[in-house]
Design a protein around this motif. Structure first.
Motif, PDB file in Angstrom:
ATOM      1  N   LYS A 265      40.084 139.260 114.249  1.00 21.41           N
ATOM      2  CA  LYS A 265      40.964 138.472 115.113  1.00 21.41           C
ATOM      3  C   LYS A 265      40.465 137.029 115.143  1.00 21.41           C
ATOM      4  CE  LYS A 265      42.705 142.125 118.138  1.00 21.41           C
ATOM      5  NZ  LYS A 265      42.863 142.565 119.552  1.00 21.41           N
ATOM      6  N   ILE A 266      41.317 136.123 114.677  1.00 21.38           N
ATOM      7  CA  ILE A 266      40.972 134.703 114.622  1.00 21.38           C
ATOM      8  C   ILE A 266      41.711 133.981 115.746  1.00 21.38           C
ATOM      9  CG2 ILE A 266      40.885 132.634 113.196  1.00 21.38           C
ATOM     10  CD1 ILE A 266      39.338 134.978 111.982  1.00 21.38           C
ATOM     11  N   GLY A 267      40.961 133.390 116.663  1.00 20.16           N
ATOM     12  CA  GLY A 267      41.568 132.689 117.784  1.00 20.16           C
ATOM     13  C   GLY A 267      41.952 131.265 117.422  1.00 20.16           C
ATOM     14  N   VAL A 268      43.123 130.846 117.915  1.00 18.03           N
ATOM     15  CA  VAL A 268      43.599 129.473 117.712  1.00 18.03           C
ATOM     16  C   VAL A 268      43.837 128.858 119.090  1.00 18.03           C
ATOM     17  CG1 VAL A 268      45.396 128.009 116.723  1.00 18.03           C
ATOM     18  CG2 VAL A 268      44.646 130.059 115.490  1.00 18.03           C
ATOM     19  N   PRO A 269      42.939 127.975 119.562  1.00 22.06           N
ATOM     20  CA  PRO A 269      43.049 127.459 120.939  1.00 22.06           C
ATOM     21  C   PRO A 269      44.109 126.358 121.071  1.00 22.06           C
ATOM     22  CG  PRO A 269      41.086 126.583 119.864  1.00 22.06           C
ATOM     23  CD  PRO A 269      41.731 127.502 118.873  1.00 22.06           C
ATOM     24  N   LYS A 270      45.002 126.547 122.023  1.00 22.16           N
ATOM     25  CA  LYS A 270      46.087 125.570 122.195  1.00 22.16           C
ATOM     26  C   LYS A 270      45.568 124.218 122.667  1.00 22.16           C
ATOM     27  CE  LYS A 270      47.258 127.037 126.938  1.00 22.16           C
ATOM     28  NZ  LYS A 270      48.306 127.607 127.802  1.00 22.16           N
ATOM     29  N   GLU A 271      44.424 124.205 123.357  1.00 24.12           N
ATOM     30  CA  GLU A 271      43.899 122.953 123.900  1.00 24.12           C
ATOM     31  C   GLU A 271      43.400 122.001 122.807  1.00 24.12           C
ATOM     32  OE1 GLU A 271      43.995 125.890 127.086  1.00 24.12           O
ATOM     33  OE2 GLU A 271      43.123 125.933 125.073  1.00 24.12           O
ATOM     34  N   TYR A 272      43.208 122.500 121.585  1.00 26.20           N
ATOM     35  CA  TYR A 272      42.741 121.631 120.505  1.00 26.20           C
ATOM     36  C   TYR A 272      43.893 120.874 119.852  1.00 26.20           C
ATOM     37  CZ  TYR A 272      37.921 123.264 120.667  1.00 26.20           C
ATOM     38  OH  TYR A 272      36.631 123.508 121.056  1.00 26.20           O
ATOM     39  N   ARG A 273      45.115 121.169 120.278  1.00 27.32           N
ATOM     40  CA  ARG A 273      46.258 120.370 119.815  1.00 27.32           C
ATOM     41  C   ARG A 273      46.373 119.155 120.731  1.00 27.32           C
ATOM     42  NH1 ARG A 273      48.129 125.436 117.902  1.00 27.32           N
ATOM     43  NH2 ARG A 273      48.712 125.194 115.703  1.00 27.32           N
ATOM     44  N   VAL A 274      45.561 118.160 120.446  1.00 25.36           N
ATOM     45  CA  VAL A 274      45.443 117.000 121.327  1.00 25.36           C
ATOM     46  C   VAL A 274      46.586 116.020 121.093  1.00 25.36           C
ATOM     47  CG1 VAL A 274      42.947 117.203 121.492  1.00 25.36           C
ATOM     48  CG2 VAL A 274      43.940 115.849 119.661  1.00 25.36           C
ATOM     49  N   LEU A 304      41.408 127.865 125.974  1.00 28.59           N
ATOM     50  CA  LEU A 304      40.071 127.452 126.425  1.00 28.59           C
ATOM     51  C   LEU A 304      40.310 126.324 127.433  1.00 28.59           C
ATOM     52  CD1 LEU A 304      38.357 127.331 122.898  1.00 28.59           C
ATOM     53  CD2 LEU A 304      38.129 129.155 124.597  1.00 28.59           C
ATOM     54  N   PRO A 305      40.673 126.683 128.662  1.00 34.47           N
ATOM     55  CA  PRO A 305      41.249 125.711 129.600  1.00 34.47           C
ATOM     56  C   PRO A 305      40.367 124.532 129.983  1.00 34.47           C
ATOM     57  CG  PRO A 305      40.793 127.810 130.682  1.00 34.47           C
ATOM     58  CD  PRO A 305      40.634 128.038 129.230  1.00 34.47           C
ATOM     59  N   HIS A 306      39.059 124.666 129.872  1.00 34.68           N
ATOM     60  CA  HIS A 306      38.185 123.565 130.304  1.00 34.68           C
ATOM     61  C   HIS A 306      37.798 122.634 129.165  1.00 34.68           C
ATOM     62  CE1 HIS A 306      37.770 126.538 133.589  1.00 34.68           C
ATOM     63  NE2 HIS A 306      37.738 125.461 134.321  1.00 34.68           N
ATOM     64  N   THR A 307      38.445 122.798 128.002  1.00 30.91           N
ATOM     65  CA  THR A 307      38.147 121.963 126.841  1.00 30.91           C
ATOM     66  C   THR A 307      38.286 120.474 127.160  1.00 30.91           C
ATOM     67  OG1 THR A 307      38.785 123.686 125.277  1.00 30.91           O
ATOM     68  CG2 THR A 307      38.886 121.415 124.484  1.00 30.91           C
ATOM     69  N   LYS A 308      39.296 120.118 127.938  1.00 29.42           N
ATOM     70  CA  LYS A 308      39.565 118.698 128.205  1.00 29.42           C
ATOM     71  C   LYS A 308      38.439 118.013 128.974  1.00 29.42           C
ATOM     72  CE  LYS A 308      42.385 119.756 132.304  1.00 29.42           C
ATOM     73  NZ  LYS A 308      43.744 119.652 132.886  1.00 29.42           N
ATOM     74  N   PHE A 393      34.722 130.514 126.418  1.00 34.58           N
ATOM     75  CA  PHE A 393      34.432 131.159 125.138  1.00 34.58           C
ATOM     76  C   PHE A 393      34.076 132.634 125.340  1.00 34.58           C
ATOM     77  CE2 PHE A 393      33.677 126.730 123.741  1.00 34.58           C
ATOM     78  CZ  PHE A 393      34.416 126.730 122.568  1.00 34.58           C
ATOM     79  N   GLU A 394      33.272 132.910 126.351  1.00 31.80           N
ATOM     80  CA  GLU A 394      32.887 134.300 126.626  1.00 31.80           C
ATOM     81  C   GLU A 394      34.111 135.162 126.886  1.00 31.80           C
ATOM     82  OE1 GLU A 394      30.246 133.785 129.896  1.00 31.80           O
ATOM     83  OE2 GLU A 394      28.495 133.360 128.641  1.00 31.80           O
ATOM     84  N   PHE A 434      36.367 117.675 118.847  1.00 30.00           N
ATOM     85  CA  PHE A 434      36.502 119.080 118.453  1.00 30.00           C
ATOM     86  C   PHE A 434      35.158 119.798 118.341  1.00 30.00           C
ATOM     87  CE2 PHE A 434      40.374 117.303 116.128  1.00 30.00           C
ATOM     88  CZ  PHE A 434      41.256 117.673 117.128  1.00 30.00           C
ATOM     89  N   THR A 435      34.066 119.074 118.457  1.00 32.58           N
ATOM     90  CA  THR A 435      32.758 119.669 118.183  1.00 32.58           C
ATOM     91  C   THR A 435      31.862 119.841 119.405  1.00 32.58           C
ATOM     92  OG1 THR A 435      31.947 117.459 117.562  1.00 32.58           O
ATOM     93  CG2 THR A 435      32.673 118.905 115.772  1.00 32.58           C
ATOM     94  N   VAL A 436      32.016 119.006 120.438  1.00 34.85           N
ATOM     95  CA  VAL A 436      31.051 119.038 121.549  1.00 34.85           C
ATOM     96  C   VAL A 436      31.083 120.334 122.345  1.00 34.85           C
ATOM     97  CG1 VAL A 436      30.904 116.536 121.857  1.00 34.85           C
ATOM     98  CG2 VAL A 436      32.616 117.820 123.141  1.00 34.85           C
ATOM     99  N   THR A 437      32.238 120.999 122.411  1.00 32.17           N
ATOM    100  CA  THR A 437      32.305 122.252 123.179  1.00 32.17           C
ATOM    101  C   THR A 437      31.314 123.273 122.657  1.00 32.17           C
ATOM    102  OG1 THR A 437      34.120 122.960 121.745  1.00 32.17           O
ATOM    103  CG2 THR A 437      34.729 122.032 123.874  1.00 32.17           C
ATOM    104  N   VAL A 438      31.106 123.289 121.347  1.00 32.11           N
ATOM    105  CA  VAL A 438      30.205 124.263 120.719  1.00 32.11           C
ATOM    106  C   VAL A 438      28.776 124.044 121.198  1.00 32.11           C
ATOM    107  CG1 VAL A 438      29.327 125.083 118.492  1.00 32.11           C
ATOM    108  CG2 VAL A 438      31.738 124.467 118.724  1.00 32.11           C
ATOM    109  N   ASN A 439      28.350 122.791 121.290  1.00 33.08           N
ATOM    110  CA  ASN A 439      27.001 122.489 121.781  1.00 33.08           C
ATOM    111  C   ASN A 439      26.886 122.777 123.268  1.00 33.08           C
ATOM    112  OD1 ASN A 439      27.790 120.457 119.510  1.00 33.08           O
ATOM    113  ND2 ASN A 439      25.572 120.630 119.383  1.00 33.08           N
ATOM    114  N   MET A 440      27.910 122.440 124.024  1.00 30.88           N
ATOM    115  CA  MET A 440      27.875 122.681 125.469  1.00 30.88           C
ATOM    116  C   MET A 440      27.734 124.171 125.775  1.00 30.88           C
ATOM    117  SD  MET A 440      28.031 119.726 127.061  1.00 30.88           S
ATOM    118  CE  MET A 440      28.917 119.596 128.622  1.00 30.88           C
TER     119      MET A 440
END
Length: 493
Positions: A265-274, A304-308, A393-394, A434-440
Motif C-alpha cells: 500500500k503506497i500512501g499519497v498525501p493530499k497535503e503535499y499538493r501545495v 498528514l494534516p499537520h504537514t503545513k 505518520f504513525e 517536502f523533506t523536513v517532515t521526515v526529519n521532524m
C-alpha cells in the motif's frame, strides 16, 4: 574498456574481486578526474592524493589474499562535516580554519574498516546550513547539470552539494552526506543521483560536526539505488559513543532490491499538493503513482494534516539547536582566533569574522526562540507540533500504509546567485517543503531520479518509510529507477 569512473560500486566491486582491475588503477582514474574537473565544479575542498593511493595499495594486498571487505578498494568522497583523522575537517567554515581532528568519525571508520578508499573532503554549505551550497566559505559548488542550450551555472542543492555534484560528475564512486531537513534528498534530486536519509539513530553521529542534534542523520549519495544500499550497510551501526544510535540489526539492504512490491500500500498525501506547484512536478508525481500501480502496488490517498506546520516548526527547532551547538566555537581551543583585548572581545570578533551570514542568521533566530519570555511561545510549541507531525505518520502506517510517495523538491535546480533567493531567505527555505517532515518525525526517506523537466534538468521522487524499514524504500525506489531509467549530465567542464 568502460571508463573506470563510470562503473557503479556494485560493478567495480565485482571487477576488483574478479581481479579484472586493481584498486590502485581505479583510484588513480578518480584522482585524475578530480584534478581535471574540480577547478570548474569546486566539489572538493581537499583532495587526499597520497592517502588515497596508500589505502588503495592496502586494498590490493587484501584483495590478493582473498580478504576483501564489503567496500574493498571503492573510492569515496567524504562530506566536510565528518571528522577524518589528520585531514581537513572544517564544516566549510572559516571559524574552523586549519582544524585537523585527532580522531575519526564512526561513520567513516566503518567505511575504512570495510576497505573503502578516501579521495578527499567534499564542499558543503557552512555547518550544513543551506539548500544551495552557496554558504560555503570555499565558494559555491556548480551542478554538473545545465539546462539545454544554456551556460548558466546551477546550484547542486544543499547542504550536501559537493557530495551530490561529485557523484553526478563521476568524481567518486559514492559519497557520505548528512540530512537535517533535506540535505541528502534535495541535492540528490537536483543532480540526478540517489540519496537516502536513514531513520534517526541508524547511523552514529559521533565525530560528525553537529548542526541540530535531534534532526541530523548521516546517509549516502550514490549513482543508483543498489549502490546506496551497499553504502548504507557499511555506514550504519550502533555506537556506544552516540547514545542516540539504536541497537537494531543492520540488514543486507542490497538483498531487498528487485523484490516484488505487489500488494504493498503506497500512501499519497493530499497535503503535499501545495499551492502553485509546478505542473511538471505534479505530472512527475502522477507518473510515479502509475509506476507503483503498474508494479502491483495499491495506491491509497492519505492525510498528514499537520504537514503545513512542519516548515515553520523546523525553522524554530533547528536554529535553536544550532545556537546551542555552535556556542562551542569561541576561538579558545582550536580554529580561528581573533584578538579582541579581553576574552569577551575575542569571542565576539572571532565569531563575527568566523561565521558566515546564513550561520549568523540561524544562530540569532535560535538564540531568540530560546530566550526568556519566548521559549514557551516558540520552542516548546514547535516541539509539540513536531509530536503531532510524528503522530500523523504513525497513524498512516498503523492503517496499513507501507510507504509514502511524494515529490522530492518543488522545482529543478535554480541558478547560482539567484536574485529571488538571495533577496528572500524564506524562498530558499521553501526548498525543504517536502523533506523536513521526515526529519521532524525521525523517519527514513529516499530520493530517486524520476525524469527530466522541460529544460532537461533532473527531477526526483521521494519515498518515506516506517522507522528502520529502509529495505522497503530500496525495494520501491528500485521500481522507480527501473521505470525512469538512469540519468547523467552532458560533460561541459
Amino acid at each position: 574498456m568502460t571508463d573506470l569512473t563510470h562503473l557503479t560500486i556494485a560493478e567495480a566491486r565485482d571487477k576488483l574481486r574478479g581481479k579484472e582491475i586493481k584498486a590502485a588503477e581505479l583510484t588513480d582514474a578518480y584522482l585524475a578526474a578530480i584534478d581535471a574537473a574540480n577547478p570548474q565544479l569546486n566539489a572538493y575542498v581537499t583532495v587526499t592524493h597520497d592517502k588515497a593511493r596508500q589505502m588503495a595499495a592496502t586494498s590490493d594486498e587484501r584483495l590478493a589474499r582473498g580478504e576483501a571487505g564489503a567496500l574493498e578498494g571503492i573510492p569515496l568522497g567524504i562530506k566536510d562535516l565528518f571528522a577524518t583523522e589528520g585531514v581537513h575537517t572544517q564544516a566549510c567554515s572559516h571559524i574552523l580554519d586549519s582544524f585537523l581532528p585527532r580522531y575519526e568519525s564512526t561513520v567513516t571508520a566503518n567505511l575504512w574498516a570495510d576497505g573503502a578508499v578516501m579521495l578527499g573532503k567534499l564542499n558543503m554549505d557552512e555547518f550544513a546550513m543551506g539548500s544551495s551550497n552557496e554558504t560555503s566559505y570555499y565558494g559555491p559548488v556548480k551542478n554538473p547539470w545545465r539546462a539545454k542550450g544554456s551556460n548558466l551555472d546551477l546550484v547542486p542543492g544543499g547542504s550536501s552539494g559537493g557530495s551530490a555534484a561529485a557523484v553526478s560528475a563521476f568524481l567518486c564512486a559514492g559519497a557520505t552526506a548528512t540530512d537535517t531537513g533535506g540535505s541528502i534528498r534535495q541535492p540528490a534530486a537536483f543532480t540526478g543521483t540517489v540519496g537516502i536519509k536513514p531513520t534517526y539513530g541508524r547511523c552514529s553521529r559521533w565525530g560528525t560536526v553537529a548542526f541540530a542534534s535531534s534532526l541530523d542523520q548521516a546517509g549516502p549519495i550514490a549513482r543508483d539505488v543498489r549502490d546506496a544500499a551497499i553504502l548504507l550497510r557499511s555506514m550504519a551501526s550502533v555506537d556506544p559513543k552516540d547514545t542516540t544510535s539504536v541497537d537494531h540489526p543492520v540488514p543486507d539492504y542490497e538483498a531487498s532490491i528487485g523484490g516484488s512490491i505487489k500488494g504493498m500500500k503506497i500512501g499519497v498525501p493530499k497535503e503535499y499538493r501545495v499551492d502553485n506547484m509546478p505542473e511538471e512536478i505534479e505530472a512527475l508525481w502522477q507518473k510515479g503513482i502509475d509506476w507503483m500501480r503498474d508494479a502491483g502496488a495499491e495506491i491509497v490517498d492519505i492525510s498528514l494534516p499537520h504537514t503545513k506546520y512542519a516548515l515553520p516548526a523546523y525553522y524554530i527547532v533547528a536554529p535553536a539547536e544550532a545556537s546551542s551547538n555552535l556556542a562551542r566555537y569561541d576561538g579558545v581551543r582550536y580554529g580561528l582566533r581573533q584578538s579582541g583585548g579581553d576574552i569577551l572581545g575575542m569571542y565576539e570578533k572571532t565569531r563575527a569574522s568566523g561565521f558566515g551570514r546564513e550561520v549568523k542568521r540561524r544562530v540569532m533566530i535560535g538564540t531568540y526562540v530560546l530566550s526568556a519570555g519566548y521559549y514557551d511561545a516558540y520552542y516548546v510549541r514547535a516541539q509539540k507540533v513536531r509530536t503531532l507531525i510524528k503522530k500523523d505518520f504513525e497513524d498512516a502506517f498503523a492503517a496499513g500504509i507501507d510507504t509514502i510517495l511524494t515529490p522530492a523538491t518543488p522545482s529543478a535546480a535554480f541558478g547560482i546567485a539567484d536574485q529571488d533567493m538571495a533577496a528572500d531567505p524564506v524562498k530558499m527555505y521553501l526548498n525543504d517543503i517536502f523533506t523536513v517532515t521526515v526529519n521532524m518525525a525521525g523517519l527514513p526517506g529516499i530520493a530517486v531520479p524520476a525524469g527530466l523537466d522541460g529544460r532537461g534538468l533532473p527531477l526526483g521522487l521521494q519515498l518515506i518509510g516506517k522507522p528502520f524499514d529502509e529495505e522497503t524504500l530500496f525495494r520501491t525506489g528500485h521500481v522507480i529507477e527501473q521505470a525512469a531509467g538512469r540519468f547523467a549530465p552532458e560533460r561541459w567542464w
